[in-house]
Design a protein around this motif. Structure first.
Motif, short mmCIF file in Angstrom:
data_model
loop_
_atom_site.label_atom_id
_atom_site.label_comp_id
_atom_site.label_asym_id
_atom_site.label_seq_id
_atom_site.Cartn_x
_atom_site.Cartn_y
_atom_site.Cartn_z
N LEU A 1 0.85 -1.18 0.00
CA LEU A 1 0.00 0.00 0.00
C LEU A 1 0.89 1.23 0.00
O LEU A 1 1.69 1.42 0.92
CB LEU A 1 -0.89 0.03 1.25
N LEU B 1 0.74 5.13 0.34
CA LEU B 1 -0.26 6.07 0.84
C LEU B 1 0.32 7.46 1.04
O LEU B 1 1.27 7.66 1.80
CB LEU B 1 -0.81 5.57 2.18
N VAL C 1 2.92 -1.44 4.25
CA VAL C 1 2.32 -0.11 4.21
C VAL C 1 3.46 0.90 4.11
O VAL C 1 4.33 0.96 4.97
CB VAL C 1 1.46 0.17 5.45
N ILE D 1 -9.04 -0.13 1.11
CA ILE D 1 -8.32 -1.32 1.58
C ILE D 1 -9.30 -2.49 1.70
O ILE D 1 -9.01 -3.63 1.29
CB ILE D 1 -7.62 -1.05 2.91
N VAL E 1 -8.05 -4.97 -1.03
CA VAL E 1 -7.05 -5.81 -0.36
C VAL E 1 -7.72 -6.92 0.45
O VAL E 1 -7.32 -8.09 0.38
CB VAL E 1 -6.15 -4.96 0.59
#
Length: 278
Positions: free
Chosen positions: A8, A10, A41, A271, A275
Motif C-alpha cells: 500500500l 499512501l 504499508v 483497503i 485488499v
C-alpha cells in the motif's frame, strides 16, 4: 484485479490523515488487517522525513518511508537511505535568482528540516495559525540569520527540495511558468498555492518504481492512494490508483477508482475493497 496486493503506497495529508491529522479507528483496523496478511504499508509523502508525524511512525510493521515527494527513501529498520535524488546548491541558487523578484515564502529542505528567513518564518506562522498544520511547521523549520540564498551559498550541500508558498493559484502558475525550462529541476504540486521544486528525474511515481524494483514487487501488486497533483504519478505507477473524494479533479480523472474523502474513511474503504475483499 490481477495479483493480490502486496504493498500500500499512501499519501499522508488529505489521504491517510484526516483534516485533524489523525488516522481514524476504521482506517487503523483496515491497516492492521492488511499488515496481518503480509501487506507492506509505505507512506509516500511530500513532507520531509522529519515531518512524518508520530501517529504514522508508530504504525506496527512500518519499515519504508518515501519523503519529500520521492527525493528520499529510508529504511527505518536498518537506518539505511535507499534513494537520494536531491538538488545541488548551484541549481537551487539558479532557481532562487530566477524568482528573486517574486513575493512569496522561500524554504529549502535539507535532512528533513526546512530552512527559511525570520521574516518568512513569521509569515508562515501567521498563515497557519489556528490550523492543524501549525505545529508541524513549527517543529520542522529552522530560522536562518539571513536568506535562503545566503544559506545555500555558504553551505553548499544538496537539498531535498525548494518549497515556495505563494498567495494564490494564479501566482503559483506564474511562478511555475517562470521556472519551467531551468535545467535539472521538476515540480511537485501538492496544494493550490504551494509549488515544490525537486530534482528533474524524480517524483512519487519514480520513487515508488525504484522501491518496487528493490523489493521485487510487481506494479499490479500495489494499491496507491492520494489527493494532490504530486500523487498522480504514484497512482499511475500502481496497479490500482485510488483518488480520494477530496482530490483535485485532475487526480480523480487519472485514477482507476475514487473512494470517499479523508474524513469519511476513504483509505479504509479502499483497503477493504481491494485488499481484504470485504
Amino acid at each position: 484485479m490481477g495479483k493480490s496486493i502486496k504493498l500500500l503506497a499512501l499519501d499522508l495529508d488529505g489521504t491517510l490523515l484526516n483534516e485533524k491529522k489523525e488516522i481514524s479507528p476504521r482506517t487503523w483496523a483496515a491497516l492492521e488487517r492488511a499488515r496481518s496478511q503480509g501487506v507492506l504499508v509505505v507512506p509516500v509523502t511530500g513532507r520531509p522525513s522529519q515531518g512524518v508525524p508520530q501517529v504514522v511512525r508508530t504504525m506496527p510493521g512500518l519499515r519504508y518511508v518515501v519523503s519529500s515527494n520521492g527525493a528520499t527513501i529510508r529504511d527505518l529498520v536498518t537506518g539505511e537511505t535507499l534513494l537520494e535524488k536531491h538538488l545541488s546548491a548551484d541549481t537551487c541558487l539558479l532557481v532562487l535568482d530566477k524568482c528573486a523578484h517574486v513575493p512569496m515564502i522561500r524554504q529549502a529542505f535539507r535532512n528533513g528540516v526546512g530552512y527559511l528567513s525570520r521574516a518568512d518564518y513569521n509569515t508562515l506562522r501567521d498563515r497557519y495559525a489556528g490550523t492543524s498544520m501549525l505545529q508541524y511547521h513549527l517543529d520542522t523549520r529552522q530560522v536562518l540569520p539571513g536568506t535562503v540564498a545566503e544559506f545555500l551559498a555558504a553551505h553548499r550541500q544538496p537539498v531535498e527540495e525548494l518549497f515556495f508558498l505563494t498567495d494564490s493559484p494564479r501566482e503559483k502558475a506564474g511562478l511555475r511558468a517562470l521556472l519551467t525550462g531551468l535545467p535539472g529541476i521538476g515540480f511537485a504540486d501538492p496544494f493550490p498555492n504551494d509549488l515544490e521544486v525537486i530534482a528533474g528525474d524524480i517524483d512519487k511515481g519514480e520513487a515508488l518504481r525504484y522501491l518496487l524494483n528493490r523489493l521485487d514487487i510487481a506494479p499490479d501488486q500495489v494499491l496507491a492512494m492520494g489527493d494532490g497533483g504530486s500523487d498522480l504519478p504514484m497512482l499511475q505507477a500502481a496497479g490500482i490508483g485510488v483518488a480520494m473524494a477530496n482530490a483535485t479533479e485532475a487526480v480523480k480523472a487519472g485514477a482507476d477508482h475514487i473512494t470517499t474523502s479523508c474524513d469519511e474513511d476513504g483509505v479504509a474503504l479502499a483497503i477493504e475493497k481491494f485488499v481484504l475483499g470485504d
